[in-house]
Scaffold this motif. Structure first.
Motif, PDB file in Angstrom:
ATOM      1  N   THR A   1       8.398 -21.652 -18.383  1.00 14.05           N
ATOM      2  CA  THR A   1       9.512 -21.374 -17.470  1.00 14.05           C
ATOM      3  C   THR A   1       9.026 -21.399 -16.014  1.00 14.05           C
ATOM      4  OG1 THR A   1      10.290 -19.854 -19.191  1.00 14.05           O
ATOM      5  CG2 THR A   1      11.324 -19.650 -17.021  1.00 14.05           C
ATOM      6  N   PRO A   2       9.841 -21.864 -15.063  1.00 15.71           N
ATOM      7  CA  PRO A   2       9.443 -21.770 -13.652  1.00 15.71           C
ATOM      8  C   PRO A   2       9.003 -20.341 -13.303  1.00 15.71           C
ATOM      9  CG  PRO A   2      11.419 -23.098 -13.831  1.00 15.71           C
ATOM     10  CD  PRO A   2      11.142 -22.545 -15.212  1.00 15.71           C
ATOM     11  N   GLY A   3       7.886 -20.229 -12.592  1.00 17.58           N
ATOM     12  CA  GLY A   3       7.400 -18.920 -12.148  1.00 17.58           C
ATOM     13  C   GLY A   3       6.356 -18.289 -13.058  1.00 17.58           C
ATOM     14  N   VAL A   4       6.075 -18.892 -14.203  1.00 16.53           N
ATOM     15  CA  VAL A   4       5.090 -18.269 -15.112  1.00 16.53           C
ATOM     16  C   VAL A   4       3.638 -18.457 -14.637  1.00 16.53           C
ATOM     17  CG1 VAL A   4       6.447 -18.229 -17.245  1.00 16.53           C
ATOM     18  CG2 VAL A   4       5.120 -20.261 -16.676  1.00 16.53           C
ATOM     19  N   GLY A   5       3.440 -19.376 -13.684  1.00 18.54           N
ATOM     20  CA  GLY A   5       2.078 -19.536 -13.154  1.00 18.54           C
ATOM     21  C   GLY A   5       1.420 -20.870 -13.455  1.00 18.54           C
ATOM     22  N   LYS A   6       2.227 -21.907 -13.703  1.00 20.57           N
ATOM     23  CA  LYS A   6       1.674 -23.224 -14.055  1.00 20.57           C
ATOM     24  C   LYS A   6       0.859 -23.812 -12.897  1.00 20.57           C
ATOM     25  CE  LYS A   6       5.782 -24.885 -14.952  1.00 20.57           C
ATOM     26  NZ  LYS A   6       6.555 -23.644 -14.733  1.00 20.57           N
ATOM     27  N   SER A   7       1.453 -23.853 -11.705  1.00 24.66           N
ATOM     28  CA  SER A   7       0.762 -24.482 -10.562  1.00 24.66           C
ATOM     29  C   SER A   7      -0.520 -23.740 -10.232  1.00 24.66           C
ATOM     30  CB  SER A   7       1.636 -24.473  -9.303  1.00 24.66           C
ATOM     31  OG  SER A   7       2.887 -24.945  -9.601  1.00 24.66           O
ATOM     32  N   THR A   8      -0.450 -22.412 -10.263  1.00 26.88           N
ATOM     33  CA  THR A   8      -1.620 -21.597  -9.943  1.00 26.88           C
ATOM     34  C   THR A   8      -2.752 -21.923 -10.916  1.00 26.88           C
ATOM     35  OG1 THR A   8      -0.098 -19.873  -9.246  1.00 26.88           O
ATOM     36  CG2 THR A   8      -2.383 -19.209  -9.582  1.00 26.88           C
TER      37      THR A   8
ATOM     38  N   ARG B   1       8.698 -12.486  -9.392  1.00 28.36           N
ATOM     39  CA  ARG B   1       8.149 -13.744  -8.844  1.00 28.36           C
ATOM     40  C   ARG B   1       9.276 -14.687  -8.408  1.00 28.36           C
ATOM     41  NH1 ARG B   1       3.536 -15.436 -13.253  1.00 28.36           N
ATOM     42  NH2 ARG B   1       2.236 -13.584 -13.087  1.00 28.36           N
TER      43      ARG B   1
ATOM     44  N   ARG C   1      10.540 -16.012  -4.654  1.00 25.66           N
ATOM     45  CA  ARG C   1      10.639 -17.454  -4.402  1.00 25.66           C
ATOM     46  C   ARG C   1      12.020 -17.821  -3.845  1.00 25.66           C
ATOM     47  NH1 ARG C   1       9.079 -21.510  -9.292  1.00 25.66           N
ATOM     48  NH2 ARG C   1       6.953 -20.977  -8.752  1.00 25.66           N
TER      49      ARG C   1
ATOM     50  N   SER D   1       0.345 -14.964 -18.980  1.00 27.17           N
ATOM     51  CA  SER D   1      -0.003 -15.341 -17.608  1.00 27.17           C
ATOM     52  C   SER D   1       0.592 -14.330 -16.622  1.00 27.17           C
ATOM     53  CB  SER D   1       0.549 -16.751 -17.354  1.00 27.17           C
ATOM     54  OG  SER D   1       0.436 -17.135 -16.023  1.00 27.17           O
ATOM     55  N   ARG D   2       0.263 -13.032 -16.880  1.00 27.33           N
ATOM     56  CA  ARG D   2       0.912 -11.976 -16.086  1.00 27.33           C
ATOM     57  C   ARG D   2       0.035 -11.443 -14.968  1.00 27.33           C
ATOM     58  NH1 ARG D   2       1.934  -8.949 -21.666  1.00 27.33           N
ATOM     59  NH2 ARG D   2      -0.273  -9.491 -21.627  1.00 27.33           N
ATOM     60  N   THR D   3      -1.270 -11.505 -15.121  1.00 31.80           N
ATOM     61  CA  THR D   3      -2.178 -10.860 -14.159  1.00 31.80           C
ATOM     62  C   THR D   3      -3.303 -11.822 -13.766  1.00 31.80           C
ATOM     63  OG1 THR D   3      -3.608 -10.105 -15.956  1.00 31.80           O
ATOM     64  CG2 THR D   3      -1.811  -8.609 -15.300  1.00 31.80           C
ATOM     65  N   PRO D   4      -4.006 -11.519 -12.672  1.00 26.63           N
ATOM     66  CA  PRO D   4      -5.155 -12.352 -12.295  1.00 26.63           C
ATOM     67  C   PRO D   4      -6.216 -12.400 -13.398  1.00 26.63           C
ATOM     68  CG  PRO D   4      -4.514 -10.951 -10.464  1.00 26.63           C
ATOM     69  CD  PRO D   4      -3.688 -10.506 -11.630  1.00 26.63           C
TER      70      PRO D   4
ATOM     71  N   LEU E   1      -5.102 -14.892 -15.845  1.00 24.82           N
ATOM     72  CA  LEU E   1      -5.291 -16.232 -15.271  1.00 24.82           C
ATOM     73  C   LEU E   1      -6.727 -16.690 -15.515  1.00 24.82           C
ATOM     74  CD1 LEU E   1      -4.507 -18.627 -13.390  1.00 24.82           C
ATOM     75  CD2 LEU E   1      -5.110 -17.169 -11.454  1.00 24.82           C
TER      76      LEU E   1
HETATM   77  P1  DAT Z   1       5.033 -22.084 -11.689  1.00 25.51           P
HETATM   78  O1  DAT Z   1       4.174 -23.236 -11.230  1.00 25.51           O
HETATM   79  O2  DAT Z   1       5.009 -21.892 -13.174  1.00 25.51           O
HETATM   80  O3  DAT Z   1       6.433 -22.145 -11.156  1.00 25.51           O
HETATM   81  P2  DAT Z   1       3.395 -20.530  -9.862  1.00 25.51           P
HETATM   82  O4  DAT Z   1       2.008 -20.959 -10.194  1.00 25.51           O
HETATM   83  O5  DAT Z   1       4.032 -21.119  -8.646  1.00 25.51           O
HETATM   84  O6  DAT Z   1       4.378 -20.736 -11.103  1.00 25.51           O
HETATM   85  O7  DAT Z   1       3.358 -18.926  -9.787  1.00 25.51           O
HETATM   86  C1  DAT Z   1       4.471 -18.167  -9.361  1.00 25.51           C
HETATM   87  C2  DAT Z   1       3.974 -16.952  -8.588  1.00 25.51           C
HETATM   88  O8  DAT Z   1       3.245 -16.093  -9.438  1.00 25.51           O
HETATM   89  C3  DAT Z   1       3.020 -17.298  -7.435  1.00 25.51           C
HETATM   90  O9  DAT Z   1       3.323 -16.429  -6.381  1.00 25.51           O
HETATM   91  C4  DAT Z   1       1.644 -16.987  -7.966  1.00 25.51           C
HETATM   92  C5  DAT Z   1       1.914 -15.903  -8.977  1.00 25.51           C
HETATM   93  N1  DAT Z   1       1.056 -15.963 -10.161  1.00 25.51           N
HETATM   94  C6  DAT Z   1       0.878 -17.030 -10.966  1.00 25.51           C
HETATM   95  N2  DAT Z   1       0.065 -16.738 -11.993  1.00 25.51           N
HETATM   96  C7  DAT Z   1      -0.277 -15.437 -11.854  1.00 25.51           C
HETATM   97  C8  DAT Z   1      -1.108 -14.526 -12.609  1.00 25.51           C
HETATM   98  N3  DAT Z   1      -1.734 -14.893 -13.739  1.00 25.51           N
HETATM   99  N4  DAT Z   1      -1.230 -13.254 -12.150  1.00 25.51           N
HETATM  100  C9  DAT Z   1      -0.594 -12.867 -11.029  1.00 25.51           C
HETATM  101  N5  DAT Z   1       0.200 -13.668 -10.276  1.00 25.51           N
HETATM  102  C10 DAT Z   1       0.342 -14.936 -10.675  1.00 25.51           C
END
Ligand code: DAT
Length: 181
Positions: free
Chosen positions: A19-26, A113, A117, A154-157, A160
């Motif tokens: 889902t958008p916002g779950v942390g894919k790009s990060t 998140r 956004r 994918s909730r916390t650093p 990640l």
């Molecule tokens: P997506 O690419 O799935 O839309 P994103 O990578 O842009 O998501 O992340 C959305 C926000 O959450 C962004 O502010 C970074 C944060 N984030 C991503 N992964 C995280 C993680 N594992 N722990 C904490 N924050 C995280």
């Protein structure tokens, strides 16, 4: 023999979805830096290559020209060594991927998140529902062999980092198993 083996890629293709916002790009950005694999940010590629059609007012997002996008990506996907980042997965050819990781969060984390956004109203609700009903996970399981679909929190650093480590381990195993290709 499986499709993937027939293609004899020199490096695997990984799909990171959710889902958008779950942390894919990060995740993909860091994974790409660590592994040297190519990060393909599908939303950006679609925009840069005019693969977006009319705007869907209800869902507040542009409609993707899937055929045009897939044609444009075929060559680079056949080469291998790609990390594909997209919030959907069913329209990609199954043969493209060696492994699929579906990122997951809890609703409160995702809500915060998406609000930061700038999401609101129906768009916000739809995305939260998508996560609650694990739509993308079900889509992945329905579209690919279940044994290559993995769910990652994918909730916390810390999570990640654990996900990066896990995918790096998977990569090492892939190269070990495919060294004679
Ligand atoms: P997506 O690419 O799935 O839309 P994103 O990578 O842009 O998501 O992340 C959305 C926000 O959450 C962004 O502010 C970074 C944060 N984030 C991503 N992964 C995280 C993680 N594992 N722990 C904490 N924050 C995280």
């Amino acid at each position: 023999m499986q499709n993937n083996q027939q293609m004899k890629r020199e490096a695997p293709n990984i799909l990171i979805t959710g889902t958008p916002g779950v942390g894919k790009s990060t995740l993909c950005q860091q994974l790409s830096e660590v592994t040297g694999l190519r990060w393909l940010e599908i939303s950006k590629i679609a925009k840069d290559n005019n693969c977006l059609e009319e705007y869907d007012e209800v869902y507040q997002c542009p409609v993707l020209d899937e055929d045009k996008l897939l044609d444009g990506l075929e060559k680079v996907m056949c080469q291998g060594g790609n990390i594909v980042d997209y919030h959907g997965c069913e329209f990609f050819p199954e043969r493209w991927f060696d492994v699929i990781f579906v990122l997951r969060t809890d609703n409160t984390t995702l809500y915060d998140r998406l609000v930061s956004r700038g999401y609101s109203g129906k768009k916000l609700e739809d995305n939260i529902d998508c996560e609650i009903f694990q739509t993308i996970l079900e889509e992945a399981k329905a579209s690919y062999k279940e044994n290559i679909v993995h769910e990652l929190n994918s909730r916390t650093p810390e999570e990640l980092q654990a996900n990066i480590n896990r995918i790096c381990l998977w990569l090492q195993e892939w190269f070990h198993d495919n060294q004679n290709i």
